[in-house]
Write an enzyme that holds these catalytic residues in place. Structure first.
Site, short mmCIF file in Angstrom:
data_model
loop_
_atom_site.label_atom_id
_atom_site.label_comp_id
_atom_site.label_asym_id
_atom_site.label_seq_id
_atom_site.Cartn_x
_atom_site.Cartn_y
_atom_site.Cartn_z
N GLN A 51 -2.07 -8.28 2.25
CA GLN A 51 -3.43 -8.58 1.79
C GLN A 51 -3.58 -10.07 1.55
O GLN A 51 -2.69 -10.72 1.01
CB GLN A 51 -3.72 -7.86 0.47
CG GLN A 51 -4.04 -6.39 0.62
CD GLN A 51 -4.51 -5.82 -0.72
OE1 GLN A 51 -3.82 -5.95 -1.72
NE2 GLN A 51 -5.66 -5.18 -0.72
N ARG A 61 1.05 1.54 1.50
CA ARG A 61 0.19 2.67 1.15
C ARG A 61 0.39 3.79 2.17
O ARG A 61 0.48 3.54 3.37
CB ARG A 61 -1.28 2.25 1.11
CG ARG A 61 -1.56 1.16 0.09
CD ARG A 61 -3.01 0.75 0.09
NE ARG A 61 -3.22 -0.43 -0.75
CZ ARG A 61 -4.37 -1.09 -0.85
NH1 ARG A 61 -5.42 -0.67 -0.15
NH2 ARG A 61 -4.46 -2.16 -1.62
#
Length: 642
Positions: free
Chosen positions: A385, A367
């Site tokens: 994640q 990101r």
């Protein structure tokens, strides 16, 4: 003159003339003792200061020292005093941008050709002290926007002009203190004498309005309290936080590095950091298998069309990296793992008997973060994640949320986090899905929290556009909150990707999708762990559990034997067999936060034992090598909760 009725917290009202200020109204309602600790008031949810006139019947709630609102007013007012002091010390060539109160303090942004230095802080603080002693009032005025623009344009305060133009309002409010006037909504303290304790902390760079193409400003941070003891306590906590800074400890303990040659926000895990990460990952996987999850692996890129279908290009494109052409087809790095898990779900026809399906993945995503927002492990551009998605029927939703909470709190507790705040975020103004689905999902989240006996706070309107969510903010040893865990109910993606299962009625139904992350990301979670433990990790996930230290070269061969035996027993062991003084080697091991030091001399070599020293400095009695290995194994099992 017309009177109005003013009451205190809805109690018995008193009549006062229309136009009476909050200050005069409170004088009629409060005792002298109460007035001394009152700095502002609230009308409903709105904070107002003493100068606010009252024109209708009003219920006032006093804002008193000791409350969060009072601290916010103090810090906002102290920010204005800092700006006035900066202008007094360095002249009006210094241009002023914005200066809000923030959590634990305040800041102001300035445009100045020369950089501020720590020596400048002494000058600014000295001038602030002089201004505080003068008891200067904070005065509010209102001006037509056109007049305010002319005023600030004449003063060459371009930032204020831009802010007013963007407000697109007829009237703006200004606050004056001494010779400083700023565009501000307030409220502020009655006068500067209420400012008792403050400290300027640091200066950092900031772009005007967060835009890297705009002016580079200097942001001076500070803090303020009503009591000098509170300030002293806060400054002590800040010093402790500096010692625990994961960037500092990460470098000293050789856990990770970030290099410009590789790219900002991209983590290079060193051997000890990689070992720490492996231990956390293995524990995470084991716990998920124990809770009936299955592990997935998915690619790092996908066709751009996938992100169009998922809606990420519509809702999230500013956080995604540019596309790349492969075989004349556009691909993009993944910012999320969700569409891949949906792809696996849609690869087969599913029955209601197959549900719930629980899939988990340690999936690395990418990101875009602005360079100024990057912060060690806590905010990066590529991170892993601890992701999972549950696909279930509506009648299974509540139990699945309960099971997630159960696993979530177990994992947090295993890593030493037993204090946390829980928030239930409800439907925002812009959302997808039916109201009935939102109500069903929100009630399921509530019931699961209540069934688990967990207290929570409602965060109205802060759900994601596709569903409500639960957020868990853990607290570390210093009482700081960290956002890690989240549980989100999603109706949007199942609809976008036409997901279905065959129900008991032999017709197609849409499953409910639950997104959840327990740690948030491994990078961020490890950063929090480093600061929580100040790098002194519990034995079960310490990268190095013990280090062997010989007293003289005579024990070097025995030291090698001890090393090999403990490695075979599964311990994470190091050896320091250098011809150095023992005290020097002990100090190095303590700085490295090694849990156990195994000291061997002639006696230990003769007896086949090791003398055990803890990183705290405590010494244990000598013990056989096998006994030490068994001791560590027991501690690991206890730490992992087995």
């Amino acid at each position: 003159m017309t009177n109005i009725n003013v009451s205190l917290n809805g109690e018995e009202s008193v009549p006062v003339p229309k136009g009476t200020t909050v200050q005069d109204a409170l004088a009629a309602l409060l005792s002298n003792k109460q007035r001394k600790i009152t700095v502002a008031a609230k009308i409903g949810d709105a904070l107002v200061d003493y100068t606010t006139p009252l024109h209708t019947d009003t219920v006032l709630s006093p804002v008193q020292i000791g409350s969060d609102d009072a601290l916010d007013v103090l810090r906002h007012s102290t920010a204005h005093i800092m700006a006035l002091a900066v202008r007094d010390v360095f002249g009006k060539d210094v241009k002023v941008a914005i200066g809000p109160s923030i959590e634990n303090g305040f800041y102001y942004d300035f445009l100045r050709n020369e950089p501020f230095s720590p020596e400048d802080f002494d000058k600014i603080e000295a001038r602030m002290t002089e201004l505080v002693r003068q008891g200067l009032p904070f005065m509010r005025t209102e001006l037509p926007s056109a007049e305010a623009i002319k005023k600030f344009r004449d003063e060459q305060e371009k930032f204020k002009v831009e802010l007013i133009e963007d407000l697109q309002t007829d009237i703006v409010s200004l606050y004056h203190v001494g010779e400083f006037t700023d565009l501000c909504r307030g409220p502020h303290l009655p006068n500067t004498s209420f400012i008792k304790a403050f400290k300027l902390l640091r200066v950092a760079g900031a772009y005007w309005r967060g835009d890297e193409k705009r002016d580079v400003l200097q942001r001076i941070y500070g803090t303020a309290f009503y009591d000098k003891k509170d300030l002293s306590k806060h400054l002590t906590a800040l010093e402790e936080a500096k010692k625990r800074d994961h960037r500092k400890l990460g470098r000293e303990l050789e856990l990770f590095t970030i290099q410009d040659a590789i790219g900002p926000g991209l983590i290079l895990w060193q051997p000890k950091g990689a070992q720490l990460r492996r231990l956390i990952e293995d524990f995470w996987k084991d716990e998920h298998y124990r809770h009936d999850y299955e592990l997935l692996y998915t690619p790092h890129i996908a066709r751009q069309d996938l992100w169009k279908t998922s809606g990420h290009l519509d809702f999230y494109s500013e956080n995604m990296y540019s596309s790349m052409a492969i075989d004349e087809v556009q691909y993009q790095l993944k910012p999320m793992n969700c569409p891949f898990h949906i792809g696996i779900y849609n690869s087969l026809k599913r029955s209601y008997r197959d549900l719930p399906i629980r899939w988990c993945e340690l999936g690395t995503v990418y990101r875009y973060e602005r360079a100024g927002a990057l912060h060690g492990l806590l905010r990066v551009r590529g991170f892993t994640q601890d992701d999972a998605h549950i696909f279930c029927r509506p009648d299974q939703l509540e139990d699945e949320i309960f099971n997630i909470l159960d696993l979530n709190l177990h994992i947090l507790k295993s890593f030493g986090f037993e204090e946390y705040d829980i928030y239930l975020s409800t439907r925002p103004a812009k959302y997808v899905g039916s109201d009935a689905n939102w109500e069903r999902a929100t009630e399921a989240l509530k019931r699961a929290l209540e069934k688990k006996g967990l207290g929570y706070m409602i965060d109205p309107g802060e759900g994601v556009f596709y569903g409500p969510k639960i957020d868990i903010k853990i607290k570390d040893q210093l009482g700081r909150s960290w956002q890690c865990s989240t549980i989100q109910v999603d109706f949007n993606l199942p609809e976008r990707f036409e997901m279905s299962y065959t129900g008991a009625d032999n017709t197609d139904h849409q499953p409910i999708m639950i997104h959840r992350a327990l740690m948030g990301s491994l990078e961020r979670f490890i950063g929090v762990l480093i600061e929580h433990y100040a790098g002194a990790f519990p034995i079960w996930f310490a990268p190095v559990q013990a280090r062997i230290l010989n007293i003289t070269d005579d024990q070097a061969v025995y030291g090698e034997t001890v090393y090999q035996e403990l490695r075979k027993a599964g311990l994470r062991i190091e050896k320091d067999l250098r011809n150095e003084k023992l005290n020097y080697k002990i100090r190095e091991a303590q700085v490295a936060k090694i849990p156990y030091m195994l000291i061997i001399g002639d006696k230990e070599m003769a007896d086949g034992t090791v003398t055990v020293r803890l990183r705290s400095g405590e010494n244990l009695a000598p013990m056989p090598i096998a006994d030490f290995a068994a001791k560590i194994a027991d501690e690991v099992r206890e730490g992992r909760g087995y």
